[in-house]
Design a protein around this motif. Sequence first.
Motif, PDB file in Angstrom:
ATOM      1  N   PRO A  54      27.816  26.070  40.252  1.00 38.87           N
ATOM      2  CA  PRO A  54      28.008  26.656  38.916  1.00 38.87           C
ATOM      3  C   PRO A  54      28.915  27.881  38.927  1.00 38.87           C
ATOM      4  CG  PRO A  54      25.687  26.152  39.289  1.00 38.87           C
ATOM      5  CD  PRO A  54      26.386  25.988  40.607  1.00 38.87           C
ATOM      6  N   ALA A  55      28.795  28.717  39.961  1.00 39.49           N
ATOM      7  CA  ALA A  55      29.645  29.907  40.048  1.00 39.49           C
ATOM      8  C   ALA A  55      31.109  29.524  40.222  1.00 39.49           C
ATOM      9  CB  ALA A  55      29.179  30.792  41.205  1.00 39.49           C
ATOM     10  N   LEU A  56      31.360  28.505  41.029  1.00 45.38           N
ATOM     11  CA  LEU A  56      32.728  28.042  41.245  1.00 45.38           C
ATOM     12  C   LEU A  56      33.300  27.433  39.966  1.00 45.38           C
ATOM     13  CD1 LEU A  56      34.974  27.792  43.319  1.00 45.38           C
ATOM     14  CD2 LEU A  56      33.957  25.641  44.101  1.00 45.38           C
ATOM     15  N   LEU A  57      32.486  26.673  39.257  1.00 45.17           N
ATOM     16  CA  LEU A  57      32.931  26.103  37.978  1.00 45.17           C
ATOM     17  C   LEU A  57      33.279  27.199  36.982  1.00 45.17           C
ATOM     18  CD1 LEU A  57      30.460  23.120  37.452  1.00 45.17           C
ATOM     19  CD2 LEU A  57      32.939  22.976  37.704  1.00 45.17           C
ATOM     20  N   ALA A  58      32.452  28.233  36.927  1.00 47.75           N
ATOM     21  CA  ALA A  58      32.718  29.350  36.013  1.00 47.75           C
ATOM     22  C   ALA A  58      34.042  30.017  36.351  1.00 47.75           C
ATOM     23  CB  ALA A  58      31.578  30.363  36.080  1.00 47.75           C
ATOM     24  N   SER A  59      34.293  30.217  37.633  1.00 39.42           N
ATOM     25  CA  SER A  59      35.519  30.880  38.068  1.00 39.42           C
ATOM     26  C   SER A  59      36.750  30.026  37.783  1.00 39.42           C
ATOM     27  CB  SER A  59      35.435  31.201  39.564  1.00 39.42           C
ATOM     28  OG  SER A  59      36.492  32.031  39.967  1.00 39.42           O
ATOM     29  N   LEU A  60      36.646  28.724  38.011  1.00 38.74           N
ATOM     30  CA  LEU A  60      37.782  27.836  37.796  1.00 38.74           C
ATOM     31  C   LEU A  60      38.124  27.693  36.322  1.00 38.74           C
ATOM     32  CD1 LEU A  60      36.902  24.984  40.334  1.00 38.74           C
ATOM     33  CD2 LEU A  60      38.700  26.708  40.603  1.00 38.74           C
ATOM     34  N   THR A  61      37.118  27.612  35.474  1.00 37.82           N
ATOM     35  CA  THR A  61      37.358  27.354  34.052  1.00 37.82           C
ATOM     36  C   THR A  61      37.573  28.620  33.237  1.00 37.82           C
ATOM     37  OG1 THR A  61      34.952  27.308  33.658  1.00 37.82           O
ATOM     38  CG2 THR A  61      36.062  25.192  34.018  1.00 37.82           C
ATOM     39  N   MET A  62      36.931  29.726  33.628  1.00 36.84           N
ATOM     40  CA  MET A  62      36.958  30.927  32.797  1.00 36.84           C
ATOM     41  C   MET A  62      37.483  32.163  33.517  1.00 36.84           C
ATOM     42  SD  MET A  62      33.315  30.335  30.822  1.00 36.84           S
ATOM     43  CE  MET A  62      32.422  29.951  32.338  1.00 36.84           C
ATOM     44  N   GLY A  63      37.801  32.029  34.783  1.00 28.98           N
ATOM     45  CA  GLY A  63      38.340  33.151  35.522  1.00 28.98           C
ATOM     46  C   GLY A  63      37.360  33.728  36.526  1.00 28.98           C
ATOM     47  N   ALA A 105      39.292  31.462  44.667  1.00 30.39           N
ATOM     48  CA  ALA A 105      39.469  30.175  43.989  1.00 30.39           C
ATOM     49  C   ALA A 105      39.861  30.375  42.535  1.00 30.39           C
ATOM     50  CB  ALA A 105      38.183  29.351  44.087  1.00 30.39           C
ATOM     51  N   GLY A 106      39.185  31.289  41.856  1.00 31.55           N
ATOM     52  CA  GLY A 106      39.485  31.537  40.451  1.00 31.55           C
ATOM     53  C   GLY A 106      40.862  32.136  40.241  1.00 31.55           C
ATOM     54  N   ILE A 107      41.238  33.075  41.095  1.00 36.54           N
ATOM     55  CA  ILE A 107      42.560  33.709  40.968  1.00 36.54           C
ATOM     56  C   ILE A 107      43.664  32.683  41.176  1.00 36.54           C
ATOM     57  CG2 ILE A 107      44.156  35.330  42.048  1.00 36.54           C
ATOM     58  CD1 ILE A 107      41.759  37.147  42.594  1.00 36.54           C
ATOM     59  N   ILE A 108      43.561  31.896  42.234  1.00 37.10           N
ATOM     60  CA  ILE A 108      44.607  30.907  42.533  1.00 37.10           C
ATOM     61  C   ILE A 108      44.693  29.851  41.436  1.00 37.10           C
ATOM     62  CG2 ILE A 108      45.295  29.066  44.124  1.00 37.10           C
ATOM     63  CD1 ILE A 108      44.073  30.777  46.382  1.00 37.10           C
ATOM     64  N   THR A 115      46.365  22.568  37.582  1.00 33.35           N
ATOM     65  CA  THR A 115      46.489  21.161  37.963  1.00 33.35           C
ATOM     66  C   THR A 115      45.421  20.865  39.024  1.00 33.35           C
ATOM     67  OG1 THR A 115      48.040  21.561  39.776  1.00 33.35           O
ATOM     68  CG2 THR A 115      48.986  21.279  37.561  1.00 33.35           C
ATOM     69  N   ILE A 116      45.028  19.617  39.131  1.00 31.56           N
ATOM     70  CA  ILE A 116      43.977  19.258  40.082  1.00 31.56           C
ATOM     71  C   ILE A 116      44.393  19.590  41.505  1.00 31.56           C
ATOM     72  CG2 ILE A 116      42.687  17.331  41.078  1.00 31.56           C
ATOM     73  CD1 ILE A 116      41.720  18.293  38.339  1.00 31.56           C
ATOM     74  N   LYS A 117      45.676  19.389  41.812  1.00 30.34           N
ATOM     75  CA  LYS A 117      46.176  19.721  43.147  1.00 30.34           C
ATOM     76  C   LYS A 117      45.975  21.208  43.438  1.00 30.34           C
ATOM     77  CE  LYS A 117      50.588  20.086  43.705  1.00 30.34           C
ATOM     78  NZ  LYS A 117      52.036  19.743  43.837  1.00 30.34           N
ATOM     79  N   HIS A 118      46.292  22.041  42.476  1.00 33.47           N
ATOM     80  CA  HIS A 118      46.140  23.484  42.667  1.00 33.47           C
ATOM     81  C   HIS A 118      44.669  23.892  42.713  1.00 33.47           C
ATOM     82  CE1 HIS A 118      50.428  23.851  41.004  1.00 33.47           C
ATOM     83  NE2 HIS A 118      50.466  24.259  42.257  1.00 33.47           N
ATOM     84  N   VAL A 119      43.854  23.215  41.932  1.00 35.34           N
ATOM     85  CA  VAL A 119      42.418  23.527  41.926  1.00 35.34           C
ATOM     86  C   VAL A 119      41.791  23.183  43.274  1.00 35.34           C
ATOM     87  CG1 VAL A 119      40.183  22.844  40.937  1.00 35.34           C
ATOM     88  CG2 VAL A 119      42.108  23.366  39.433  1.00 35.34           C
ATOM     89  N   ILE A 120      42.177  22.044  43.830  1.00 36.32           N
ATOM     90  CA  ILE A 120      41.663  21.665  45.156  1.00 36.32           C
ATOM     91  C   ILE A 120      42.088  22.693  46.202  1.00 36.32           C
ATOM     92  CG2 ILE A 120      41.830  19.949  47.004  1.00 36.32           C
ATOM     93  CD1 ILE A 120      42.089  17.813  44.793  1.00 36.32           C
ATOM     94  N   PHE A 121      43.362  23.074  46.163  1.00 38.41           N
ATOM     95  CA  PHE A 121      43.847  24.095  47.100  1.00 38.41           C
ATOM     96  C   PHE A 121      43.097  25.408  46.902  1.00 38.41           C
ATOM     97  CE2 PHE A 121      46.637  27.755  47.872  1.00 38.41           C
ATOM     98  CZ  PHE A 121      46.861  27.602  49.232  1.00 38.41           C
TER      99      PHE A 121
END
Length: 211
Positions: A54-63, A105-108, A115-121
Amino acid sequence: MNNTNTVKQKSLFDVRKLVFTALLSAMAVVLMKFLSFKVPIMPGFISFDFSDVPALLASLTMGPISGVVVCLIKNLGGFLIAGSTTGGIGEISNFILGCLLVVPAGIIANKAGHTIKHVIFACLAGAVSMAAIGVVTNYFIIYPMYTAMMPMEVIIGMYTAILSEADTLIECLLIFNLPFTFVKGVIAALISVPLYKRLRPIFNSYYNEKK
């Protein structure tokens, strides 16, 4: 007119952000406190859970700030609701390691365009950060704090009982904690990326408007 629409759009996004951060924080508390388990190849005071998802999802979607908030709330909430067997040290460790995962992860992800490629990286970079820098924070911060509860010799003895060659703290952290933490981060990423693909459209309208 455009300014009015932009303000309304931002207000809607902020409400979504608040609601999703609260929901993800609640999920993280449950996952950390009630769905964790011991790993036979690790000392008994270390457990595995899925609360980084959940923390990773929050960072990816909202910063990354939202990711850090989830990490903070899950540990404070878990400590207040279910207590702690480590006097709060485990929660401090979990918070630090969680931040080491979600912030990079959130910053990158938020800089690279989602993009999914960038999110995976981004997730993999977070996992590397959590594992590598986690060795440093454990060595200088967390494990010295644990000595208030038990001598360092006892802590190292828990590792030596699993692998006799691990007889110094740095060896214990490099042989056990580093790969364990990296795998934990990778598993969080493997679960988060498909979920991210479903959650991200909820926030797309605001980000497109910002552009």
